[in-house]
Design a protein around this motif. Structure first.
Motif, PDB file in Angstrom:
ATOM      1  N   GLY A   1       0.766  -1.230   0.000  1.00 36.83           N
ATOM      2  CA  GLY A   1       0.000   0.000   0.000  1.00 36.83           C
ATOM      3  C   GLY A   1       0.801   1.285   0.000  1.00 36.83           C
ATOM      4  N   ILE A   2       2.091   1.213  -0.322  1.00 33.38           N
ATOM      5  CA  ILE A   2       2.926   2.414  -0.398  1.00 33.38           C
ATOM      6  C   ILE A   2       3.202   2.688  -1.873  1.00 33.38           C
ATOM      7  CG2 ILE A   2       5.134   3.450   0.227  1.00 33.38           C
ATOM      8  CD1 ILE A   2       5.123   1.689   2.742  1.00 33.38           C
ATOM      9  N   SER A   3       2.737   3.845  -2.351  1.00 34.22           N
ATOM     10  CA  SER A   3       2.852   4.139  -3.784  1.00 34.22           C
ATOM     11  C   SER A   3       4.187   4.761  -4.178  1.00 34.22           C
ATOM     12  CB  SER A   3       1.708   5.052  -4.230  1.00 34.22           C
ATOM     13  OG  SER A   3       1.746   6.265  -3.513  1.00 34.22           O
ATOM     14  N   ASP A   4       4.997   5.151  -3.205  1.00 37.13           N
ATOM     15  CA  ASP A   4       6.288   5.786  -3.486  1.00 37.13           C
ATOM     16  C   ASP A   4       7.413   4.846  -3.040  1.00 37.13           C
ATOM     17  OD1 ASP A   4       8.521   7.367  -3.752  1.00 37.13           O
ATOM     18  OD2 ASP A   4       7.789   8.996  -2.480  1.00 37.13           O
ATOM     19  N   PRO A   5       8.112   4.211  -3.977  1.00 37.83           N
ATOM     20  CA  PRO A   5       9.172   3.270  -3.622  1.00 37.83           C
ATOM     21  C   PRO A   5      10.289   3.894  -2.777  1.00 37.83           C
ATOM     22  CG  PRO A   5       8.585   3.000  -5.910  1.00 37.83           C
ATOM     23  CD  PRO A   5       7.881   4.232  -5.420  1.00 37.83           C
ATOM     24  N   SER A   6      10.601   5.171  -3.001  1.00 40.71           N
ATOM     25  CA  SER A   6      11.665   5.786  -2.194  1.00 40.71           C
ATOM     26  C   SER A   6      11.207   5.969  -0.749  1.00 40.71           C
ATOM     27  CB  SER A   6      12.130   7.110  -2.799  1.00 40.71           C
ATOM     28  OG  SER A   6      11.081   8.031  -2.840  1.00 40.71           O
ATOM     29  N   TYR A   7       9.925   6.283  -0.546  1.00 34.12           N
ATOM     30  CA  TYR A   7       9.399   6.363   0.820  1.00 34.12           C
ATOM     31  C   TYR A   7       9.457   4.984   1.477  1.00 34.12           C
ATOM     32  CZ  TYR A   7       6.277   6.679   4.764  1.00 34.12           C
ATOM     33  OH  TYR A   7       5.759   6.594   6.033  1.00 34.12           O
ATOM     34  N   PHE A   8       9.085   3.961   0.712  1.00 32.85           N
ATOM     35  CA  PHE A   8       9.147   2.595   1.233  1.00 32.85           C
ATOM     36  C   PHE A   8      10.563   2.247   1.677  1.00 32.85           C
ATOM     37  CE2 PHE A   8      10.039  -1.937   0.249  1.00 32.85           C
ATOM     38  CZ  PHE A   8       9.269  -2.511   1.256  1.00 32.85           C
ATOM     39  N   ALA A   9      11.556   2.612   0.877  1.00 33.19           N
ATOM     40  CA  ALA A   9      12.955   2.314   1.225  1.00 33.19           C
ATOM     41  C   ALA A   9      13.361   3.033   2.507  1.00 33.19           C
ATOM     42  CB  ALA A   9      13.879   2.707   0.081  1.00 33.19           C
ATOM     43  N   ARG A  10      12.970   4.298   2.652  1.00 34.58           N
ATOM     44  CA  ARG A  10      13.296   5.050   3.878  1.00 34.58           C
ATOM     45  C   ARG A  10      12.591   4.441   5.087  1.00 34.58           C
ATOM     46  NH1 ARG A  10      12.237   9.283   0.393  1.00 34.58           N
ATOM     47  NH2 ARG A  10      10.298   9.795   1.492  1.00 34.58           N
ATOM     48  N   PHE A  11      11.310   4.128   4.931  1.00 37.10           N
ATOM     49  CA  PHE A  11      10.537   3.507   6.001  1.00 37.10           C
ATOM     50  C   PHE A  11      11.161   2.176   6.419  1.00 37.10           C
ATOM     51  CE2 PHE A  11       7.380   0.172   6.810  1.00 37.10           C
ATOM     52  CZ  PHE A  11       6.839   0.610   8.005  1.00 37.10           C
ATOM     53  N   PHE A  12      11.482   1.349   5.435  1.00 34.23           N
ATOM     54  CA  PHE A  12      12.040   0.034   5.721  1.00 34.23           C
ATOM     55  C   PHE A  12      13.371   0.169   6.448  1.00 34.23           C
ATOM     56  CE2 PHE A  12      14.167  -3.969   4.986  1.00 34.23           C
ATOM     57  CZ  PHE A  12      13.141  -4.889   5.114  1.00 34.23           C
ATOM     58  N   LYS A  13      14.222   1.079   5.982  1.00 33.63           N
ATOM     59  CA  LYS A  13      15.533   1.259   6.613  1.00 33.63           C
ATOM     60  C   LYS A  13      15.394   1.774   8.043  1.00 33.63           C
ATOM     61  CE  LYS A  13      20.173   2.769   5.991  1.00 33.63           C
ATOM     62  NZ  LYS A  13      21.204   2.912   5.015  1.00 33.63           N
ATOM     63  N   LYS A  14      14.468   2.674   8.266  1.00 40.25           N
ATOM     64  CA  LYS A  14      14.267   3.212   9.618  1.00 40.25           C
ATOM     65  C   LYS A  14      13.792   2.115  10.570  1.00 40.25           C
ATOM     66  CE  LYS A  14      12.116   6.992  12.086  1.00 40.25           C
ATOM     67  NZ  LYS A  14      11.296   8.186  11.994  1.00 40.25           N
ATOM     68  N   GLN A  15      12.936   1.232  10.084  1.00 42.84           N
ATOM     69  CA  GLN A  15      12.387   0.172  10.932  1.00 42.84           C
ATOM     70  C   GLN A  15      13.345  -1.003  11.135  1.00 42.84           C
ATOM     71  OE1 GLN A  15       9.347   0.363  12.544  1.00 42.84           O
ATOM     72  NE2 GLN A  15       9.422   2.444  11.778  1.00 42.84           N
ATOM     73  N   SER A  16      14.089  -1.360  10.094  1.00 44.23           N
ATOM     74  CA  SER A  16      14.907  -2.577  10.162  1.00 44.23           C
ATOM     75  C   SER A  16      16.405  -2.324  10.299  1.00 44.23           C
ATOM     76  CB  SER A  16      14.670  -3.437   8.925  1.00 44.23           C
ATOM     77  OG  SER A  16      15.213  -2.814   7.784  1.00 44.23           O
ATOM     78  N   GLY A  17      16.832  -1.089  10.003  1.00 45.48           N
ATOM     79  CA  GLY A  17      18.257  -0.796  10.074  1.00 45.48           C
ATOM     80  C   GLY A  17      19.015  -1.122   8.798  1.00 45.48           C
ATOM     81  N   MET A  18      18.291  -1.581   7.773  1.00 49.27           N
ATOM     82  CA  MET A  18      18.934  -1.883   6.489  1.00 49.27           C
ATOM     83  C   MET A  18      17.958  -1.567   5.366  1.00 49.27           C
ATOM     84  SD  MET A  18      18.865  -6.068   6.460  1.00 49.27           S
ATOM     85  CE  MET A  18      19.464  -6.240   8.108  1.00 49.27           C
ATOM     86  N   SER A  19      18.505  -1.302   4.200  1.00 49.19           N
ATOM     87  CA  SER A  19      17.658  -0.998   3.051  1.00 49.19           C
ATOM     88  C   SER A  19      16.985  -2.280   2.548  1.00 49.19           C
ATOM     89  CB  SER A  19      18.498  -0.387   1.932  1.00 49.19           C
ATOM     90  OG  SER A  19      19.321  -1.376   1.348  1.00 49.19           O
ATOM     91  N   PRO A  20      15.931  -2.155   1.759  1.00 49.06           N
ATOM     92  CA  PRO A  20      15.312  -3.351   1.184  1.00 49.06           C
ATOM     93  C   PRO A  20      16.306  -4.185   0.378  1.00 49.06           C
ATOM     94  CG  PRO A  20      13.852  -1.479   0.893  1.00 49.06           C
ATOM     95  CD  PRO A  20      15.154  -0.952   1.429  1.00 49.06           C
ATOM     96  N   ARG A  21      17.193  -3.519  -0.355  1.00 39.66           N
ATOM     97  CA  ARG A  21      18.200  -4.246  -1.151  1.00 39.66           C
ATOM     98  C   ARG A  21      19.163  -5.012  -0.243  1.00 39.66           C
ATOM     99  NH1 ARG A  21      19.285  -0.691  -5.109  1.00 39.66           N
ATOM    100  NH2 ARG A  21      17.905  -1.834  -6.461  1.00 39.66           N
TER     101      ARG A  21
END
Length: 53
Positions: A23-43
């Motif tokens: 449900g996130i339409s902006d992939p760059s926002y998703f990457a920032r969100f994921f990194k903030k929550q997990s400590g690493m980028s999606p990649r």
């Protein structure tokens, strides 16, 4: 986060597609969100789970 990690573990799905799937339409926002929550980028997360299998 659980859904994001599950979609990222499907290697046929791009990171952008995983973002849209949760449900996130902006992939760059998703990457920032994921990194903030997990400590690493999606990649980085994908690389880590690929090495552990």
């Amino acid at each position: 986060m659980i859904e994001a990690k599950a979609f990222l573990s499907i290697f046929e799905m791009s990171i952008s597609e995983a973002a849209y799937a949760i449900g996130i339409s902006d992939p760059s926002y998703f990457a920032r969100f994921f990194k903030k929550q997990s400590g690493m980028s999606p990649r980085e997360y994908r690389k880590m789970i690929d090495l552990s299998s």
